[in-house]
Motif scaffolding. Sequence first.
Motif, mmCIF file in Angstrom:
data_model
loop_
_atom_site.group_PDB
_atom_site.id
_atom_site.type_symbol
_atom_site.label_atom_id
_atom_site.label_comp_id
_atom_site.label_asym_id
_atom_site.label_seq_id
_atom_site.Cartn_x
_atom_site.Cartn_y
_atom_site.Cartn_z
ATOM 1 N N PRO A 97 -14.183 22.397 60.262
ATOM 2 C CA PRO A 97 -12.806 21.759 60.444
ATOM 3 C C PRO A 97 -12.073 21.655 59.229
ATOM 4 O O PRO A 97 -10.718 21.432 59.428
ATOM 5 C CB PRO A 97 -13.221 20.559 60.826
ATOM 6 N N MET A 98 -12.350 21.896 58.146
ATOM 7 C CA MET A 98 -11.413 21.972 56.915
ATOM 8 C C MET A 98 -11.934 22.969 55.833
ATOM 9 O O MET A 98 -12.848 23.849 56.051
ATOM 10 C CB MET A 98 -11.706 20.644 56.022
ATOM 11 N N GLY A 99 -11.102 23.328 55.011
ATOM 12 C CA GLY A 99 -11.203 24.567 53.912
ATOM 13 C C GLY A 99 -12.268 24.420 53.103
ATOM 14 O O GLY A 99 -12.922 25.289 52.343
ATOM 15 N N LYS A 100 -12.566 23.068 52.891
ATOM 16 C CA LYS A 100 -13.812 22.678 51.847
ATOM 17 C C LYS A 100 -14.575 21.800 52.098
ATOM 18 O O LYS A 100 -14.321 20.668 53.055
ATOM 19 C CB LYS A 100 -13.192 22.354 50.454
ATOM 20 N N PHE A 101 -15.940 21.994 51.868
ATOM 21 C CA PHE A 101 -16.909 20.491 52.291
ATOM 22 C C PHE A 101 -16.190 19.365 51.877
ATOM 23 O O PHE A 101 -16.436 18.200 52.368
ATOM 24 C CB PHE A 101 -18.118 20.793 51.651
ATOM 25 N N SER A 102 -15.614 19.066 50.576
ATOM 26 C CA SER A 102 -15.016 17.866 50.053
ATOM 27 C C SER A 102 -14.255 17.487 50.616
ATOM 28 O O SER A 102 -13.514 16.223 50.635
ATOM 29 C CB SER A 102 -14.755 18.133 48.555
ATOM 30 N N HIS A 103 -13.198 18.180 51.627
ATOM 31 C CA HIS A 103 -12.169 17.775 52.257
ATOM 32 C C HIS A 103 -12.600 17.153 53.647
ATOM 33 O O HIS A 103 -11.650 16.807 54.467
ATOM 34 C CB HIS A 103 -11.156 18.984 52.607
ATOM 35 N N LEU A 104 -13.768 17.152 54.063
ATOM 36 C CA LEU A 104 -14.349 16.590 55.454
ATOM 37 C C LEU A 104 -13.641 15.171 55.564
ATOM 38 O O LEU A 104 -13.556 14.910 56.865
ATOM 39 C CB LEU A 104 -15.689 16.655 55.675
ATOM 40 N N LYS A 105 -13.559 14.411 54.585
ATOM 41 C CA LYS A 105 -13.291 12.933 54.812
ATOM 42 C C LYS A 105 -11.946 12.729 55.471
ATOM 43 O O LYS A 105 -11.517 11.836 55.969
ATOM 44 C CB LYS A 105 -13.403 12.111 53.705
ATOM 45 N N TRP A 106 -11.182 13.964 55.214
ATOM 46 C CA TRP A 106 -9.837 13.559 55.659
ATOM 47 C C TRP A 106 -9.542 14.410 57.149
ATOM 48 O O TRP A 106 -8.264 14.854 57.598
ATOM 49 C CB TRP A 106 -8.769 14.744 54.680
ATOM 50 N N ALA A 107 -10.645 15.063 57.692
ATOM 51 C CA ALA A 107 -10.490 15.839 58.809
ATOM 52 C C ALA A 107 -10.209 14.882 59.954
ATOM 53 O O ALA A 107 -10.613 13.742 60.471
ATOM 54 C CB ALA A 107 -12.019 16.508 59.059
ATOM 55 N N SER A 108 -9.403 15.253 60.724
ATOM 56 C CA SER A 108 -8.759 14.513 61.886
ATOM 57 C C SER A 108 -9.644 14.478 63.054
ATOM 58 O O SER A 108 -10.352 15.514 63.201
ATOM 59 C CB SER A 108 -7.267 14.890 62.197
ATOM 60 N N GLU A 109 -9.401 13.718 64.152
ATOM 61 C CA GLU A 109 -10.231 13.745 65.342
ATOM 62 C C GLU A 109 -10.088 15.062 66.053
ATOM 63 O O GLU A 109 -10.935 15.432 66.635
ATOM 64 C CB GLU A 109 -9.702 12.659 66.449
#
Length: 365
Positions: free
Chosen positions: A94-106
């Motif tokens: 869902p995101m370009g980085k593992f660290s960005h997962l917390k911002w992934a939308s529904e």
Amino acid sequence: MFIDLARAIAVVMMVQGHTIDVLLEAPYRQGAFYDWWLFVRGLTSCMFLTLSGVAFSVTTCRNWAAHLRWSPRVFKRARRFLFFLALAYLVRFPMGKFSHLKWASEERWQSFFVVDILQLVALTLLGLQLLVVLARTPKRFALVSGGLAAAVVVLTPWTWHTDWSELPGWLTAYLNSQTGSLFPVFPWAGYILVGAFIGVVLQRRAIATDPERFIRVAFYLGTASAVAGLVFTGLSPRLYGDIDFWRTSPSAFLYRLGGVVVNLGVVAAIGRYLTRIPRAVQALAEESLTVYIVHVCILYGSLWNRSLLRYVSSQDPIGTLAWIVVLVAAMTALAWTWNACKRLTPRLALVVRLGTVSALVFPLI
């Protein structure tokens, strides 16, 4: 031999179908010929799934005892299926980085959980391996596979009409297409399960090595499936009410299954005139999942690359045909090379696997 030939043909049809879907210009997407192609393309996925089940059972029956316990064969099989299952989800990360997962939308998570053919095949074949251990004998395995296939097909309209929103998103995606899944378990796993049943019958009765006999069996089974679909068409409204016929009806499943089996008979008829199939064709059959993931990434793009359409414009039929030839040739070369690498240099193949995983995961860290 003709089973591998059929698998290779299904892979080629799969590549050409996706190439046309991506590259063919809009003005050519109409008319009787295009409608016929859409129908054939629909059968391609059914054939691919059915043959996956057939190949699983034929391979398992040849060394049945080795698949009843945790053996090198089972480990190799489980590792392969789990790798493709993980890769199928990684492609939709869902995101370009593992660290960005917390911002992934529904919406991004929903897209991540979408079930495509690779998830379906990998998970269903893992389930079949577990069923081998539980069933203990080919006969029981075939009976349970056939029973599960019938259950999946019959329950499909109900699972598609039921609201599963209270379940976790990843689980809902396997039940129907409400979250965007292209190949949910219902009804698509039914083809793999039927294939598993057919594979045992072919191997146990030596039909897999007798094209003449298989041609007759395929004709009778294909006809019977089509007739059963016709009968079920009249029963469907009473059992299910208003349903999406081509996506959920057991009748549509039976029609397609009949078409698949008859087409397998046609391939067997062609196979009578071949003493052996080229190694490249057999490799294409054996590496079908690898070919699937690579050509889909090329055509549709992924986290690691852009779609082919970003580099070339839409094509007329001649241009699209040229790209089909290029991609089929490239995928055949890939399958032959990778298959040879695994057979001749297992250690190098292991290094390639680890290198591939590292190259895919590293950009996400």
